[in-house]
Design a protein around this motif. Structure first.
Motif, PDB file in Angstrom:
ATOM      1  N   ALA A  84      46.778  46.196  30.828  1.00 55.41           N
ATOM      2  CA  ALA A  84      45.888  46.855  31.867  1.00 55.41           C
ATOM      3  C   ALA A  84      46.688  47.995  32.304  1.00 55.41           C
ATOM      4  O   ALA A  84      46.200  49.036  32.584  1.00 55.41           O
ATOM      5  N   ALA A  85      47.911  47.545  32.886  1.00 56.02           N
ATOM      6  CA  ALA A  85      48.766  48.917  33.577  1.00 56.02           C
ATOM      7  C   ALA A  85      49.168  49.918  32.715  1.00 56.02           C
ATOM      8  O   ALA A  85      49.147  51.088  33.047  1.00 56.02           O
ATOM      9  N   ALA A  86      49.534  49.430  31.326  1.00 53.32           N
ATOM     10  CA  ALA A  86      49.871  50.543  30.139  1.00 53.32           C
ATOM     11  C   ALA A  86      48.551  51.352  30.031  1.00 53.32           C
ATOM     12  O   ALA A  86      48.891  52.528  29.864  1.00 53.32           O
ATOM     13  N   ALA A  87      47.579  51.035  30.079  1.00 54.59           N
ATOM     14  CA  ALA A  87      46.257  51.853  29.626  1.00 54.59           C
ATOM     15  C   ALA A  87      46.015  52.664  30.879  1.00 54.59           C
ATOM     16  O   ALA A  87      45.726  53.684  30.416  1.00 54.59           O
ATOM     17  N   VAL A  88      46.074  52.296  31.963  1.00 57.25           N
ATOM     18  CA  VAL A  88      46.096  52.972  33.343  1.00 57.25           C
ATOM     19  C   VAL A  88      46.943  54.124  33.342  1.00 57.25           C
ATOM     20  O   VAL A  88      46.601  55.452  33.420  1.00 57.25           O
ATOM     21  N   LEU A  89      48.343  53.909  33.061  1.00 57.14           N
ATOM     22  CA  LEU A  89      49.455  54.768  32.827  1.00 57.14           C
ATOM     23  C   LEU A  89      49.260  55.778  31.635  1.00 57.14           C
ATOM     24  O   LEU A  89      49.413  57.016  31.959  1.00 57.14           O
ATOM     25  N   TYR A 134      39.426  49.213  44.283  1.00 56.62           N
ATOM     26  CA  TYR A 134      40.456  48.188  44.154  1.00 56.62           C
ATOM     27  C   TYR A 134      39.649  46.815  43.977  1.00 56.62           C
ATOM     28  O   TYR A 134      39.810  46.038  42.988  1.00 56.62           O
ATOM     29  N   GLU A 135      38.482  46.781  44.454  1.00 56.96           N
ATOM     30  CA  GLU A 135      37.702  45.410  44.290  1.00 56.96           C
ATOM     31  C   GLU A 135      37.064  45.388  43.221  1.00 56.96           C
ATOM     32  O   GLU A 135      36.898  44.524  42.171  1.00 56.96           O
ATOM     33  N   ASP A 150      39.612  31.434  42.097  1.00 54.31           N
ATOM     34  CA  ASP A 150      40.610  31.209  43.162  1.00 54.31           C
ATOM     35  C   ASP A 150      42.166  31.826  42.699  1.00 54.31           C
ATOM     36  O   ASP A 150      42.848  31.342  43.261  1.00 54.31           O
ATOM     37  N   ASP A 151      42.102  32.162  41.404  1.00 49.34           N
ATOM     38  CA  ASP A 151      43.489  32.712  40.907  1.00 49.34           C
ATOM     39  C   ASP A 151      43.820  33.985  41.747  1.00 49.34           C
ATOM     40  O   ASP A 151      42.983  34.971  41.514  1.00 49.34           O
ATOM     41  N   PRO A 152      44.850  34.201  42.372  1.00 46.43           N
ATOM     42  CA  PRO A 152      45.115  35.415  43.024  1.00 46.43           C
ATOM     43  C   PRO A 152      45.791  36.471  42.400  1.00 46.43           C
ATOM     44  O   PRO A 152      45.990  37.639  42.823  1.00 46.43           O
ATOM     45  N   LEU A 153      46.128  36.378  41.111  1.00 50.87           N
ATOM     46  CA  LEU A 153      46.919  37.039  40.091  1.00 50.87           C
ATOM     47  C   LEU A 153      46.151  38.347  39.961  1.00 50.87           C
ATOM     48  O   LEU A 153      46.588  39.365  40.071  1.00 50.87           O
ATOM     49  N   PRO A 154      44.687  38.251  39.528  1.00 52.23           N
ATOM     50  CA  PRO A 154      43.991  39.593  39.424  1.00 52.23           C
ATOM     51  C   PRO A 154      44.041  40.453  40.821  1.00 52.23           C
ATOM     52  O   PRO A 154      44.140  41.729  40.520  1.00 52.23           O
ATOM     53  N   ARG A 155      43.937  40.005  41.739  1.00 51.58           N
ATOM     54  CA  ARG A 155      43.738  40.742  43.119  1.00 51.58           C
ATOM     55  C   ARG A 155      45.302  41.322  43.147  1.00 51.58           C
ATOM     56  O   ARG A 155      45.368  42.293  43.432  1.00 51.58           O
ATOM     57  N   LEU A 156      46.331  40.716  42.904  1.00 52.40           N
ATOM     58  CA  LEU A 156      47.533  41.214  43.198  1.00 52.40           C
ATOM     59  C   LEU A 156      47.992  42.446  42.068  1.00 52.40           C
ATOM     60  O   LEU A 156      48.565  43.264  42.283  1.00 52.40           O
ATOM     61  N   MET A 157      47.523  42.037  40.626  1.00 54.66           N
ATOM     62  CA  MET A 157      47.727  43.016  39.955  1.00 54.66           C
ATOM     63  C   MET A 157      46.652  44.348  40.019  1.00 54.66           C
ATOM     64  O   MET A 157      47.291  45.663  39.928  1.00 54.66           O
ATOM     65  N   ALA A 158      45.447  44.039  40.537  1.00 54.06           N
ATOM     66  CA  ALA A 158      44.800  45.166  41.021  1.00 54.06           C
ATOM     67  C   ALA A 158      45.338  46.040  41.961  1.00 54.06           C
ATOM     68  O   ALA A 158      45.309  47.322  41.978  1.00 54.06           O
ATOM     69  N   GLY A 159      46.029  45.453  42.969  1.00 56.52           N
ATOM     70  CA  GLY A 159      46.831  46.159  44.022  1.00 56.52           C
ATOM     71  C   GLY A 159      47.970  47.147  43.407  1.00 56.52           C
ATOM     72  O   GLY A 159      47.923  48.333  43.853  1.00 56.52           O
ATOM     73  N   LEU A 164      49.203  53.136  41.611  1.00 60.06           N
ATOM     74  CA  LEU A 164      49.519  53.997  40.686  1.00 60.06           C
ATOM     75  C   LEU A 164      48.749  55.345  41.067  1.00 60.06           C
ATOM     76  O   LEU A 164      49.070  56.346  41.138  1.00 60.06           O
ATOM     77  N   HIS A 165      47.476  54.967  40.959  1.00 63.36           N
ATOM     78  CA  HIS A 165      46.557  55.983  41.155  1.00 63.36           C
ATOM     79  C   HIS A 165      46.356  56.671  42.424  1.00 63.36           C
ATOM     80  O   HIS A 165      46.253  57.834  42.695  1.00 63.36           O
TER      81      HIS A 165
END
Length: 213
Positions: A84-89, A134-135, A150-159, A164-165
């Motif tokens: 996901a991050a590589a695609a955005v970059l 972000y949401e 209830d998995d916090p990882l998508p929220r943390l990764m989205a942040g 970057l943007h």
């Protein structure tokens, strides 16, 4: 489906009203222009303006939906083997390298940002749009990875990815406000993207890698 005549006319009317409003606001400032003045200049009724734009801020920030969904679109379109991050970059670098107006690399962007900075209402709307971006990205990452609610990882990764943007657009805006040329700012923005990538951990850079061909 092909766009029908009615839909095309509505789209053209909406764009025309927005263009008229933007011209007036760029000339005089956001708070100095009224909806009634915009309606008169566009030769439509005040009710017509509100039918297309529920709030005055929508007239000036008429591409808010594209901005809010931009990062999610980059992530959904990532290639096989790409995170996901590589695609955005990758997509942000492409926008910067092409000196794209989509990231603020254009003559006239400084005036746009001056208007935003001169209006508390526009600044509040911009902040709200960033929050929506972000949401929206969090929801996309949760869907793409199948993460539980209830998995916090998508929220943390989205942040991390949204950061970057935001940092890129802030840096470009500051440079353009300083009177710099878009091509020159583009070169410096590419360096900034490299530096930001180096700050991201491997867990972020390898999150939500698309599998398959």
């Amino acid at each position: 489906m092909a766009e029908g005549l009615r839909e095309r006319k509505k789209r053209q009317t909406r764009q025309y009203i927005s263009d008229v409003a933007t011209g007036l606001i760029l000339e005089r400032g956001f708070d100095a222009v009224t909806i009634a003045e915009i309606a008169t200049a566009a030769d439509v009724s005040v009710n017509t303006v509100y039918n297309y734009f529920p709030a005055k801020e929508d007239l000036f920030l008429d591409r808010s939906k594209e901005l809010i969904q931009r990062l999610s679109r980059y992530v959904r379109g990532r290639a096989a083997g790409e995170s996901a991050a590589a695609a955005v970059l990758h997509q942000l670098r492409a926008e910067v390298e092409s000196v794209s107006p989509r990231v603020g690399l254009m003559v006239g962007y400084a005036r746009f940002m001056e208007v935003v900075q001169g209006s508390a209402a526009l600044q509040a709307r911009m902040w709200h749009m960033q929050r929506q971006q972000y949401e929206d990205l969090e929801a996309t990452l949760r869907e793409e990875t199948g993460a539980a609610e209830d998995d916090p990882l998508p929220r943390l990764m989205a942040g991390q990815i949204t950061w970057l943007h935001q940092m890129l657009t802030v840096a470009i805006a500051q440079a353009m406000l300083a009177g710099r040329e878009p091509v020159e700012v583009s070169r410096e923005a590419l360096v900034l993207l490299d530096e930001m990538e180096e700050l991201l951990g491997e867990r972020v850079l390898n999150y939500a890698v698309r599998t398959g061909g």
